[in-house]
Design an enzyme around this catalytic site. Structure first.
Site, PDB file in Angstrom:
ATOM      1  N   HIS A  85       1.068  -1.407  -0.010  1.00  0.00           N
ATOM      2  CA  HIS A  85      -0.095   0.037   0.153  1.00  0.00           C
ATOM      3  C   HIS A  85       0.836   0.965   0.283  1.00  0.00           C
ATOM      4  O   HIS A  85       0.650   1.565  -0.497  1.00  0.00           O
ATOM      5  CB  HIS A  85      -0.932   0.079   0.966  1.00  0.00           C
ATOM      6  CG  HIS A  85      -1.879  -1.037   1.458  1.00  0.00           C
ATOM      7  ND1 HIS A  85      -2.378  -1.795   2.444  1.00  0.00           N
ATOM      8  CD2 HIS A  85      -3.009  -1.555   0.188  1.00  0.00           C
ATOM      9  CE1 HIS A  85      -2.982  -2.096   2.134  1.00  0.00           C
ATOM     10  NE2 HIS A  85      -4.048  -2.587   0.843  1.00  0.00           N
TER      11      HIS A  85
ATOM     12  N   LYS B 280     -18.613  -5.443   7.371  1.00  0.00           N
ATOM     13  CA  LYS B 280     -17.261  -6.321   7.344  1.00  0.00           C
ATOM     14  C   LYS B 280     -16.674  -6.123   8.971  1.00  0.00           C
ATOM     15  O   LYS B 280     -16.542  -4.954   9.297  1.00  0.00           O
ATOM     16  CB  LYS B 280     -16.627  -6.641   6.488  1.00  0.00           C
ATOM     17  CG  LYS B 280     -16.951  -7.277   5.457  1.00  0.00           C
ATOM     18  CD  LYS B 280     -16.008  -6.321   4.052  1.00  0.00           C
ATOM     19  CE  LYS B 280     -14.431  -6.677   3.852  1.00  0.00           C
ATOM     20  NZ  LYS B 280     -13.960  -6.648   2.393  1.00  0.00           N
TER      21      LYS B 280
HETATM   22  P1  ADP Z   1     -10.078  -3.718  -0.537  1.00  0.00           P
HETATM   23  O1  ADP Z   1      -9.887  -4.333   0.127  1.00  0.00           O
HETATM   24  O2  ADP Z   1     -11.159  -2.177  -1.535  1.00  0.00           O
HETATM   25  O3  ADP Z   1      -9.086  -4.282  -1.853  1.00  0.00           O
HETATM   26  P2  ADP Z   1      -6.706  -2.973   0.501  1.00  0.00           P
HETATM   27  O4  ADP Z   1      -6.856  -2.838   1.327  1.00  0.00           O
HETATM   28  O5  ADP Z   1      -6.930  -4.869   0.112  1.00  0.00           O
HETATM   29  O6  ADP Z   1      -8.725  -2.620  -0.311  1.00  0.00           O
HETATM   30  O7  ADP Z   1      -6.826  -2.421  -0.814  1.00  0.00           O
HETATM   31  C1  ADP Z   1      -6.449  -1.669  -1.183  1.00  0.00           C
HETATM   32  C2  ADP Z   1      -6.037  -0.827  -2.224  1.00  0.00           C
HETATM   33  O8  ADP Z   1      -4.460  -1.664  -2.685  1.00  0.00           O
HETATM   34  C3  ADP Z   1      -6.345  -2.031  -3.626  1.00  0.00           C
HETATM   35  O9  ADP Z   1      -6.115  -0.832  -4.645  1.00  0.00           O
HETATM   36  C4  ADP Z   1      -5.301  -3.036  -3.958  1.00  0.00           C
HETATM   37  O10 ADP Z   1      -5.341  -3.843  -5.341  1.00  0.00           O
HETATM   38  C5  ADP Z   1      -4.086  -2.119  -3.668  1.00  0.00           C
HETATM   39  N1  ADP Z   1      -3.403  -3.054  -2.730  1.00  0.00           N
HETATM   40  C6  ADP Z   1      -3.159  -3.740  -2.036  1.00  0.00           C
HETATM   41  N2  ADP Z   1      -2.310  -4.422  -1.893  1.00  0.00           N
HETATM   42  C7  ADP Z   1      -1.311  -3.987  -2.613  1.00  0.00           C
HETATM   43  C8  ADP Z   1       0.255  -4.109  -3.344  1.00  0.00           C
HETATM   44  N3  ADP Z   1       0.883  -5.187  -2.156  1.00  0.00           N
HETATM   45  N4  ADP Z   1       0.632  -3.239  -4.466  1.00  0.00           N
HETATM   46  C9  ADP Z   1      -0.062  -3.129  -4.860  1.00  0.00           C
HETATM   47  N5  ADP Z   1      -1.634  -2.544  -4.782  1.00  0.00           N
HETATM   48  C10 ADP Z   1      -1.736  -3.389  -3.023  1.00  0.00           C
END
Ligand code: ADP
Length: 164
Positions: free
Chosen positions: A17, A41
């Protein structure tokens, strides 16, 4: 002023992130990391804890603002006067879901763009879910989340084990 919204669960924030966030902050004057509060959730960390973790690990970057919201993402984006939604793309598996969301959001508000930033190769396999899974089983998550997040995650796992 160009404003981007980076929405997600961030339960908890990972180095994947943060990589997206740092890169997005070069494209916008302000980037709002918005923790989605879905009352249906139940997360591992509370919304307040996720916001606090994000604030702590992004405080060096004056362009980043941390917030949370409930309801429709597009309503939030319009309220913030943002021009774009930022999402990270890891692999083909992300694509279908992201495409659906981007198209639906475009239908709701065509003037707001969805921008995808492709994950750096070293973070492609990182997700909050995998990190929690590994940490709960006693695996090493060094280098996958910031040290402060690792500390809080291990602390919470200990507390949970104690109450089981
Ligand atoms: P959600 O539950 O909406 O997918 P997340 O917190 O899992 O939310 O992720 C938020 C955003 O960050 C999403 O666009 C996800 O694809 C992106 N993301 C999560 N992990 C990574 C990573 N390791 N590399 C790049 N982008 C990521």
């Amino acid at each position: 002023m160009r404003i981007g919204v980076y929405p997600g669960s961030f339960d908890p924030v990972t180095n994947g992130h943060l990589d997206i966030l740092e890169r997005a902050s070069k494209l916008f004057d302000q980037i709002i990391v918005a923790v989605i509060h879905n009352p249906q959730k139940k997360g591992f960390f509370s919304i307040e804890e996720r916001v606090e973790l994000l604030q702590k690990v992004t405080r060096h970057n004056p362009r980043v603002l941390v917030d949370s919201f409930t309801g429709l993402l597009m309503d939030y984006v319009v309220k913030q006067k943002a021009q774009a939604i930022v999402r990270g793309l890891r692999a083909v598996s992300d694509f279908d879901y992201e495409m659906q969301m981007a198209l639906m959001n475009n239908k709701l508000c065509p003037s707001v763009e969805t921008i995808f930033i492709v994950s750096s190769p070293q973070y492609i396999y990182i997700s909050s879910t995998k990190i929690k899974e590994v940490a709960m089983l006693g695996g090493c998550i060094d280098g996958l989340v910031p040290p402060y997040v690792e500390h809080k995650l291990l602390e919470k796992i200990q507390v949970r084990k104690g109450t089981d």
